[in-house]
Design a protein around this motif. Structure first.
Motif: not given
Length: 408
Positions: A85-95
């Motif tokens: 979950i935390r890694l996927t939230k990082e993806a939204t932040k990076a995008a």
């Protein structure tokens, strides 16, 4: 009930098939592989966002203790769910799209209560509760209980999800006849689970063509959005896939996406075809036959019973080893529901096992709150509760609400 996200809602595509395309070997634990290859997972998720996905689902599909135990990873349940979950939230932040909601995938438990298996329903509930608590703690925005084959699994997961405040989506995996492995239909699951307060329900893990009839059957009775996440069949182009998914929106599929084989290109094709403005998921009355608009219904796993204005109960049947035969043999034109007397926890368990043989909706008469809760908890479907009992209405209402039963 107000839906928590704007509709239409476009979800992302497949996890496992895309991870295999990135180098994961078939048969590996996809959850562990994804966490150990964060750069590749982030790249895939950013591609889905660039394709136009409105939400991402973390690849936590098989991250429950029972399935992880087959890899010797049972003790990593919390770590894998929270990490992904935390890694996927990082993806939204990076995008630059931190507003994009992130859901936790929750696949089938692989366990079955009697008569199909030997597992206790409460054990399945505990299994899901552990995974759901980890997803919630890590900051999931919704739960995607997907590819379900058993109403027992769905109900256990939904009850576990209700220990959080997260929106709950459920999808079934059905065969060409429109039934799951245990014989559940989308309509039966809809009638049972929307009464339990889920936010959306639908289908996944099958072709767009095989979804159409089930969606059309369920749509007139839906008070919540329907979901369609079909597989990508061999050799189908993204454009043809997008057209097929768009056709499913006519039958209430306001939440769409791709399942097995769906790449970012397939998601982009759907995004190009969806309306950009908000839509309503409610049926268009001009498309729904008048006789199909009654939403008051009881259900067992494989059948739905629509109720008229008056429920005419049979004489009480006692719970015994002959209960299934007694319900089948009950032919009386003066009644339209079977009344079962439930006096003990053992009675409640017996009803759960034999109730799926009923040919009429089932009502239960009970004078004990713990026993009534057991009957409602372990029965896989939607029951009617006879209010003409020794229990006060104030005692009955919370249980009826929790389990989505009908108080009569």
């Amino acid at each position: 009930m107000e839906f928590p996200f704007q509709l239409p809602l476009l979800l992302d595509g497949a996890a496992v098939s895309n991870l295999e395309a990135l180098g994961m070997e078939p048969g590996e634990c996809s959850e562990l592989w994804a966490l150990e290859h964060p750069g590749l997972l982030l790249s895939l998720q950013k591609d889905f966002l660039a394709a136009g996905a409105h939400a991402l689902c973390a690849p936590t599909y098989g991250a429950n203790r029972a399935l992880l135990a087959t890899y010797g990873l049972a003790e990593k349940t919390k770590e894998l769910n929270e990490g992904l979950i935390r890694l996927t939230k990082e993806a939204t932040k990076a995008a630059g799209k931190e507003e994009i909601p992130v859901g936790g995938r929750i696949g089938p438990s692989g366990l079955f209560p009697p008569p199909m298996g030997e597992e206790d329903f409460d054990s399945i509930y505990t299994l899901y509760r552990e995974q759901i608590r980890a997803l919630s703690k890590a900051g999931a925005d919704f739960l995607m209980i997907e590819d379900q084959s058993s109403l027992a699994d769905m109900r256990a997961a939904v009850l576990a999800a209700r220990t959080t405040n997260l929106p709950v989506f459920v999808t079934l995996a059905v065969d060409s006849s429109g039934r799951t492995l245990t014989g559940c239909t989308l309509l039966s699951a809809l009638i049972t689970l929307q009464a339990m307060g889920i936010e959306a329900i639908g289908l996944s893990c099958s072709s767009p063509e095989s979804m159409r009839d089930s969606l059309k059957e369920a749509y007139p009775h839906a008070c919540i959005p329907l979901i369609a996440r079909p597989d990508v069949e061999a050799h189908i182009s993204p454009e043809n896939f997008g057209d097929a998914v768009l056709e499913l929106t006519r039958w209430g599929a306001a939440i769409v996406g791709g399942c097995c084989g769906a790449t970012p290109e397939h998601i982009a094709a759907i995004a190009q075809r969806l309306p950009s403005s908000p839509i309503s998921f409610l049926p268009n009355p001009s498309e729904i036959p008048e006789e199909d608009t009654d939403c008051l219904a009881a259900a067992i796993e494989g059948e739905t019973f629509f109720l008229g204005d008056d429920i005419l109960l049979s004489e009480p049947l006692s719970c015994s080893s002959q209960l299934a035969d007694d319900m089948i043999d009950l032919e009386d034109e003066r009644i339209n529901a079977v009344l079962v007397q439930v006096e003990s926890i053992d009675d409640a368990l017996l009803l759960a096992q034999q109730g799926k043989m009923a040919r009429l909706p089932i009502a239960v008469h009970c004078d004990s709150i713990p026993v009534l809760e057991a009957a409602l908890r372990y029965f896989q479907g939607r029951l009617i509760v006879d209010s003409d009992c020794e229990l006060e209405k104030e005692e009955l209402i919370p249980l009826v609400s929790k389990y989505g039963a009908i108080l009569y």
